[in-house]
Scaffold this active site. Structure first.
Site, PDB file in Angstrom:
ATOM      1  N   ILE A 149     -41.800 -14.528   2.490  1.00 43.56           N
ATOM      2  CA  ILE A 149     -41.688 -15.541   1.433  1.00 43.56           C
ATOM      3  C   ILE A 149     -42.278 -14.961   0.156  1.00 43.56           C
ATOM      4  CG2 ILE A 149     -43.868 -16.677   2.110  1.00 43.56           C
ATOM      5  CD1 ILE A 149     -42.535 -19.347   1.189  1.00 43.56           C
ATOM      6  N   ILE A 199     -45.992 -11.864   2.801  1.00 41.18           N
ATOM      7  CA  ILE A 199     -45.946 -12.381   1.440  1.00 41.18           C
ATOM      8  C   ILE A 199     -45.292 -11.329   0.550  1.00 41.18           C
ATOM      9  CG2 ILE A 199     -47.260 -13.329  -0.474  1.00 41.18           C
ATOM     10  CD1 ILE A 199     -47.369 -14.975   2.189  1.00 41.18           C
ATOM     11  N   LYS A 200     -44.213 -11.734  -0.121  1.00 43.88           N
ATOM     12  CA  LYS A 200     -43.469 -10.787  -0.966  1.00 43.88           C
ATOM     13  C   LYS A 200     -44.052 -10.753  -2.376  1.00 43.88           C
ATOM     14  CE  LYS A 200     -38.885 -10.184  -0.585  1.00 43.88           C
ATOM     15  NZ  LYS A 200     -37.437 -10.534  -0.512  1.00 43.88           N
ATOM     16  N   ILE A 201     -44.339  -9.540  -2.816  1.00 35.24           N
ATOM     17  CA  ILE A 201     -44.858  -9.317  -4.164  1.00 35.24           C
ATOM     18  C   ILE A 201     -43.990  -8.257  -4.840  1.00 35.24           C
ATOM     19  CG2 ILE A 201     -46.837  -8.495  -5.512  1.00 35.24           C
ATOM     20  CD1 ILE A 201     -48.660  -9.516  -3.279  1.00 35.24           C
TER      21      ILE A 201
END
Length: 373
Positions: free
Chosen positions: A110, A141-143
């Site tokens: 996400i 967690i997408k960064i």
């Protein structure tokens, strides 16, 4: 392997197949489970465009939006609640795979609000909020790999949070991403986290490189230029894998591995072919190697399952040829640095635009739900 499906062969070759899509309908209808059972899917990636498409099509989210409206939620709160619920439910679906693979697969990603891509501290705070809300061990967690994102990647990993680094186009930036990852693991170790529990992938975008470079080659128009069409995306990704092999065989990495760290796997994203002249499995079969992830839109997954020709490792031994491709492009006046900078800007702009569309659509739906009640 000869009697297996192409996706089973790909899996046997060491490639993890993830689906680049998620929706409530996929979860409730059982279609996602079917892809797990029949087409070797072992993870899911999402992005702002995927959520915008899912939430604004059909009626699957009407009840959830009505519930948020009744609570008096803001549009940001409603979207945060809806998207994290979908991701948490998908994490539950993939939990058996996560257990079976010690957390390597069974992952669901996400992304932080794309409007924070240039805000280091805002990204860190959002990453923590998403991780806490989803509350599943197998979430990523997408960064985005912006310059501002690099410090956020290190800090988030340092908190023991697993990260999917997204929107990587250039080899130079990929090197910086790996450095940020290794710095994050060092920080996590200092903070007392178990490194074996921290996972990461680096999402290297493929097809968009060909789309932009092919456009420039068409403008040049020579036979030499035309001969290079459709070659840059694969070459760029193969050289990324060479960089991965280099930076995960250093003394710096050996120290982290000794402490239990797992390498940050390369992930091929944007693997749907944009030009119908190219084989629809191009960015799958030509980029196979043990230890990588390929996240596919369903159309590409179906094509691979139906007629993909899997011949094992198609990256080893290709580096010199890949370098020649990029060198030939530079020789024709196609600037690699210019292309990758443009692609990063366009990629971020697209995600921000999708997010703003989603905000506007959900705002309207919340208003309608409040009137109806």
């Amino acid at each position: 392997m000869t009697n297996a499906t192409p996706t089973a062969q790909l899996s046997a070759a060491g490639v993890s197949i993830w689906l680049d899509d998620l929706s409530r309908e996929r979860l409730s209808s059982g279609s996602l489970q079917k892809l797990i059972d029949e087409k070797n899917v072992v993870g899911v990636t999402t992005n702002p465009s995927i959520f915008q498409a899912a939430i604004t099509s059909g009626n699957d989210y009407d009840a959830a939006i009505a519930e948020q409206a009744a609570k008096g939620a803001s549009v940001e709160e409603a979207i945060f609640e809806i998207t994290t619920t979908d991701v948490a439910d998908a994490c539950d679906l993939f939990a058996p795979i996560a257990v079976a693979t010690n957390g390597v697969d069974g992952r669901v990603s996400i992304e932080v609000d794309p409007r924070l891509a240039w805000d280091t501290e805002g990204t860190i705070a959002e990453a923590k909020n998403l991780y806490k809300k989803v509350d599943k061990d197998n979430v990523l967690i997408k960064i985005p790999a912006t310059l501002e994102g690099l410090a956020a990647i290190t800090s988030t990993l340092g908190e023991g949070i697993s990260v999917n680094v997204t929107l990587i186009f250039s080899l130079e930036r990929y090197r910086a991403v790996i450095n940020a990852f290794q710095a994050g693991l060092k920080l996590a170790k200092e903070n007392g986290h178990d490194l074996s529990k921290i996972h990461s992938v680096a999402s290297f975008f493929v097809s968009r490189v060909d789309t932009e470079i092919d456009k420039r080659l068409d403008a040049i128009g020579t036979e030499e230029a035309k001969a290079l069409k459709g070659k840059a995306g694969v070459a760029n990704a193969r050289l990324a894998f060479e960089l991965y092999e280099e930076l995960f065989s250093t003394e710096r990495w050996a120290v982290l591995a000794e402490a239990g760290a797992r390498p940050q796997r390369p992930l091929w994203a944007s693997t749907g072919v944009k030009d119908p002249a190219y084989p629809d499995t191009l960015y799958v079969t030509e980029l196979a190697a043990k230890g990588i992830v390929n996240t596919m839109p369903e159309k590409t997954l179906d094509a691979t399952f139906d007629h993909g020709v899997v011949t094992g490792d198609t990256i080893a031994g290709t580096y010199e040829e890949a370098k020649k491709v990029l060198s030939a492009l530079e020789g024709l006046g196609v600037s690699y640095n210019d292309v990758v900078a443009q692609l990063e800007t366009e990629g971020l702009d697209k995600f921000v635009a999708s997010w703003k569309e989603l905000l506007a659509d959900v705002e309207g739906a919340l208003a309608s739900a409040r009137k109806a009640s």
